[in-house]
Design a protein around this motif. Structure first.
Motif, mmCIF file in Angstrom:
data_model
loop_
_atom_site.group_PDB
_atom_site.id
_atom_site.type_symbol
_atom_site.label_atom_id
_atom_site.label_comp_id
_atom_site.label_asym_id
_atom_site.label_seq_id
_atom_site.Cartn_x
_atom_site.Cartn_y
_atom_site.Cartn_z
ATOM 1 N N SER A 6 0.797 -1.219 0.000
ATOM 2 C CA SER A 6 0.000 0.000 0.000
ATOM 3 C C SER A 6 0.833 1.275 0.000
ATOM 4 C CB SER A 6 -0.944 0.011 1.202
ATOM 5 O OG SER A 6 -1.914 -1.000 1.078
ATOM 6 N N THR A 7 2.141 1.163 0.218
ATOM 7 C CA THR A 7 3.020 2.325 0.121
ATOM 8 C C THR A 7 3.783 2.339 -1.202
ATOM 9 O OG1 THR A 7 4.878 1.204 1.209
ATOM 10 C CG2 THR A 7 3.315 2.372 2.626
ATOM 11 N N ILE A 23 -1.767 3.139 9.065
ATOM 12 C CA ILE A 23 -1.950 4.317 8.232
ATOM 13 C C ILE A 23 -0.784 4.396 7.258
ATOM 14 C CG2 ILE A 23 -2.098 6.835 8.234
ATOM 15 C CD1 ILE A 23 -3.274 6.625 11.063
ATOM 16 N N VAL A 24 -1.087 4.547 5.979
ATOM 17 C CA VAL A 24 -0.051 4.593 4.954
ATOM 18 C C VAL A 24 0.670 5.929 5.034
ATOM 19 C CG1 VAL A 24 0.379 4.567 2.478
ATOM 20 C CG2 VAL A 24 -1.320 3.020 3.471
ATOM 21 N N SER A 25 1.997 5.870 5.144
ATOM 22 C CA SER A 25 2.780 7.099 5.252
ATOM 23 C C SER A 25 4.210 6.836 4.800
ATOM 24 C CB SER A 25 2.791 7.598 6.698
ATOM 25 O OG SER A 25 3.518 6.709 7.529
ATOM 26 N N GLU A 41 6.805 7.555 6.469
ATOM 27 C CA GLU A 41 7.522 7.066 7.646
ATOM 28 C C GLU A 41 7.354 5.559 7.812
ATOM 29 O OE1 GLU A 41 6.817 11.284 7.816
ATOM 30 O OE2 GLU A 41 5.387 9.612 7.654
ATOM 31 N N ALA A 42 6.128 5.065 7.568
ATOM 32 C CA ALA A 42 5.880 3.626 7.660
ATOM 33 C C ALA A 42 6.703 2.875 6.614
ATOM 34 C CB ALA A 42 4.399 3.333 7.476
ATOM 35 N N ALA A 43 6.774 3.417 5.405
ATOM 36 C CA ALA A 43 7.552 2.783 4.340
ATOM 37 C C ALA A 43 9.034 2.760 4.676
ATOM 38 C CB ALA A 43 7.305 3.514 3.022
ATOM 39 N N ALA A 44 9.529 3.864 5.243
ATOM 40 C CA ALA A 44 10.953 3.939 5.588
ATOM 41 C C ALA A 44 11.305 2.919 6.668
ATOM 42 C CB ALA A 44 11.295 5.352 6.052
ATOM 43 N N LEU A 45 10.429 2.770 7.667
ATOM 44 C CA LEU A 45 10.679 1.781 8.718
ATOM 45 C C LEU A 45 10.687 0.372 8.144
ATOM 46 C CD1 LEU A 45 10.953 0.954 11.705
ATOM 47 C CD2 LEU A 45 8.450 0.926 11.813
ATOM 48 N N ALA A 46 9.724 0.072 7.280
ATOM 49 C CA ALA A 46 9.657 -1.254 6.673
ATOM 50 C C ALA A 46 10.913 -1.540 5.853
ATOM 51 C CB ALA A 46 8.410 -1.367 5.799
ATOM 52 N N ASP A 47 11.368 -0.555 5.097
ATOM 53 C CA ASP A 47 12.586 -0.736 4.292
ATOM 54 C C ASP A 47 13.789 -1.014 5.181
ATOM 55 O OD1 ASP A 47 11.434 -0.455 1.795
ATOM 56 O OD2 ASP A 47 11.772 1.708 1.694
ATOM 57 N N ASP A 74 -2.910 -1.016 3.878
ATOM 58 C CA ASP A 74 -3.740 0.084 4.355
ATOM 59 C C ASP A 74 -4.669 -0.441 5.456
ATOM 60 O OD1 ASP A 74 -5.639 2.099 4.722
ATOM 61 O OD2 ASP A 74 -5.697 2.642 2.606
ATOM 62 N N GLY A 75 -4.553 0.122 6.658
ATOM 63 C CA GLY A 75 -5.327 -0.369 7.785
ATOM 64 C C GLY A 75 -6.712 0.225 7.922
ATOM 65 N N SER A 76 -7.155 1.006 6.951
ATOM 66 C CA SER A 76 -8.484 1.613 7.053
ATOM 67 C C SER A 76 -9.564 0.543 6.982
ATOM 68 C CB SER A 76 -8.687 2.649 5.940
ATOM 69 O OG SER A 76 -8.666 2.035 4.670
ATOM 70 N N ILE A 77 -10.680 0.805 7.632
ATOM 71 C CA ILE A 77 -11.762 -0.179 7.676
ATOM 72 C C ILE A 77 -12.319 -0.447 6.289
ATOM 73 C CG2 ILE A 77 -13.601 1.516 8.110
ATOM 74 C CD1 ILE A 77 -14.815 -0.584 10.069
ATOM 75 N N GLN A 78 -12.224 0.539 5.393
ATOM 76 C CA GLN A 78 -12.734 0.334 4.037
ATOM 77 C C GLN A 78 -11.953 -0.736 3.283
ATOM 78 O OE1 GLN A 78 -11.931 3.265 5.393
ATOM 79 N NE2 GLN A 78 -13.429 4.848 4.918
ATOM 80 N N ARG A 79 -10.697 -0.945 3.643
ATOM 81 C CA ARG A 79 -9.844 -1.913 2.933
ATOM 82 C C ARG A 79 -9.830 -3.292 3.582
ATOM 83 N NH1 ARG A 79 -10.016 0.239 -1.806
ATOM 84 N NH2 ARG A 79 -8.861 2.190 -2.061
ATOM 85 N N THR A 80 -10.618 -3.489 4.608
ATOM 86 C CA THR A 80 -10.598 -4.769 5.315
ATOM 87 C C THR A 80 -10.870 -5.963 4.405
ATOM 88 O OG1 THR A 80 -11.216 -3.718 7.402
ATOM 89 C CG2 THR A 80 -11.626 -6.083 7.206
ATOM 90 N N PRO A 81 -11.900 -5.933 3.539
ATOM 91 C CA PRO A 81 -12.117 -7.102 2.674
ATOM 92 C C PRO A 81 -10.933 -7.371 1.750
ATOM 93 C CG PRO A 81 -14.052 -5.683 2.680
ATOM 94 C CD PRO A 81 -12.946 -4.912 3.332
ATOM 95 N N ASP A 82 -10.331 -6.299 1.215
ATOM 96 C CA ASP A 82 -9.179 -6.476 0.338
ATOM 97 C C ASP A 82 -8.030 -7.149 1.081
ATOM 98 O OD1 ASP A 82 -10.774 -5.007 -1.360
ATOM 99 O OD2 ASP A 82 -9.649 -3.138 -1.128
#
Length: 395
Positions: free
Chosen positions: A30-31, A116-118, A120-126, A140-148
């Motif tokens: 998602s990033t 939350i996609v950001s 900073e999150a991408a940099a930590l993961a890398d 993406d941790g939003s509730i709208q993306r839960t089924p995906d």
């Protein structure tokens, strides 16, 4: 943002790529990070507790541990072998309790974060992926993306059918809520305050993860007028100025204070006995964590906010959800413990409370929107490469 985006073809394509190449398949998270995911994933580390819940409901035997300790009450609502999983710490958030050395000790095949996609999150993961050589994906941790997320991670973990089944349940829950909102007058949507913490003076701002389930129910978050963001502290005077029609307490101490402390008696919600305690076992129905556990909050909040249009058996819905997602068959005592302080009590004003919208629009529910070509919904999925012997399926 839509809960109806076609994620099923994404998960199916991911499986085809794995089968075709017999090796790791590149995945776009998602990033927009490209991550090589192993063709067989046996051990998964959750970077946060919401990811731990996601992995647990799909393939609990592959979860290496919980990101945060579980209370005795939480453990009572989970199968014993999974309730006893170790606490491995969380990699994300302002105060992480795990780092690359913990990943090295656990030897996971994959790390999953739902947040939350950001940047900073991408940099930590890398950074963690580079140090440990363990693939790390962000969803993406939003509730709208839960089924995906259910469908995509289900495919990664080799439980694609279960992922699709749970995703279908979530979409149905949202469709049911959408249908009820369509027949509810906007002026009948109440002002709601969600009090977090022991004193209830922490709450969620507009578009915060903590308020996502409540927002989806189309009501008015009284703290939204303070602006957008995540969590904030408020005062008792502010709550009295807002005078919410309904108050939901995250913790028993605030719920008890609302019931017994004279200082709260001037509030409309207290006078009309529209004060509720959010169920929290094994995971919260509103947040804590902000994961798939929030889905059961949709029918519950519908029953609270729109009693005239909610005709289903809430207890039956709770039993089905816990059996399907948590693999737990609730006994009568457990069910009563969950819902007793979360539903209408004798003497409560049950009819919808007419309130002005004060210029605020209800938060729109997810609706269909086109997915970008060459990218799966939520920007997470396999790279757009042709399948052997045929063109790339359209998203």
């Amino acid at each position: 943002m839509s809960l109806r985006l076609p994620a099923a073809p994404t998960a199916f394509l991911f499986l085809l790529l794995l089968a075709a190449h017999g090796r790791a398949a590149d995945f776009v998270d998602s990033t927009e990070r490209y991550v090589a995911v192993p063709d067989r994933v046996g051990r998964v580390m959750a970077a946060d507790q919401s990811a731990a819940v996601l992995i647990y409901v799909l393939a609990p035997e592959k979860l290496v541990g919980w990101s945060r300790p579980l209370s005795r009450e939480q453990r009572a609502f989970l199968p014993a072998k999974f309730a006893r999983l170790p606490v491995v710490g969380h990699l994300t958030g302002p105060n992480p309790t795990a780092a690359a050395d913990a990943v090295a000790r656990l030897h996971p095949d994959l790390i999953i974060a739902t947040e939350i996609v950001s940047p900073e999150a991408a940099a930590l993961a890398d950074a963690i992926q580079q140090q440990t050589k363990v693939p790390y994906i962000i969803l993406d941790g939003s509730i709208q993306r839960t089924p995906d997320s259910l469908e995509i991670v289900g495919a990664m973990l080799g439980v694609g059918e279960r992922g699709q089944d749970l995703a279908h349940y979530v979409r149905t829950a949202v469709d049911n809520l959408r249908g009820r909102l369509l027949i509810t007058e906007s002026t009948s949507r109440p002002l709601v305050y969600y009090g977090r913490g022991p004193d209830g003076l922490e709450t969620g701002l507009a578009r915060s993860q903590a308020m996502a389930t409540i927002d989806q129910a189309g009501v008015i978050n009284v703290a939204a007028r303070l602006g957008a963001g995540e969590l904030t502290r408020v005062t008792r005077d502010q709550i009295f100025a807002w005078d919410p029609a309904i108050i939901i307490a995250q913790q028993p101490s605030f719920y008890t204070s609302l019931q017994r402390d004279r200082v709260w008696r001037g509030l409309a919600a207290v006078a009309k006995k529209r004060v509720y305690l959010a169920p929290a076992d094994p995971f919260g129905w509103i947040d804590d964590p902000a994961g798939v556990n929030r889905v059961i909050g949709l029918p519950w909040l519908t029953a609270l906010f729109y009693p005239d249009v909610y005709q289903e058996d809430l207890r039956a819905n709770v039993q089905v959800f816990y059996d399907k997602f948590y693999r737990v068959k609730l006994n009568d005592k457990q069910l009563e413990a969950l819902v007793r302080r979360a539903e209408a009590q004798p003497g409560e004003t049950r009819r919808p409370i007419d309130v002005p919208l004060l210029g605020a629009e209800p938060v729109p529910l997810p609706g269909p929107s086109p997915a970008p070509q060459g990218r799966p919904p939520g920007r997470g999925g396999p790279l757009p490469s042709p399948l052997p012997g045929g063109p790339m399926p359209q998203q």
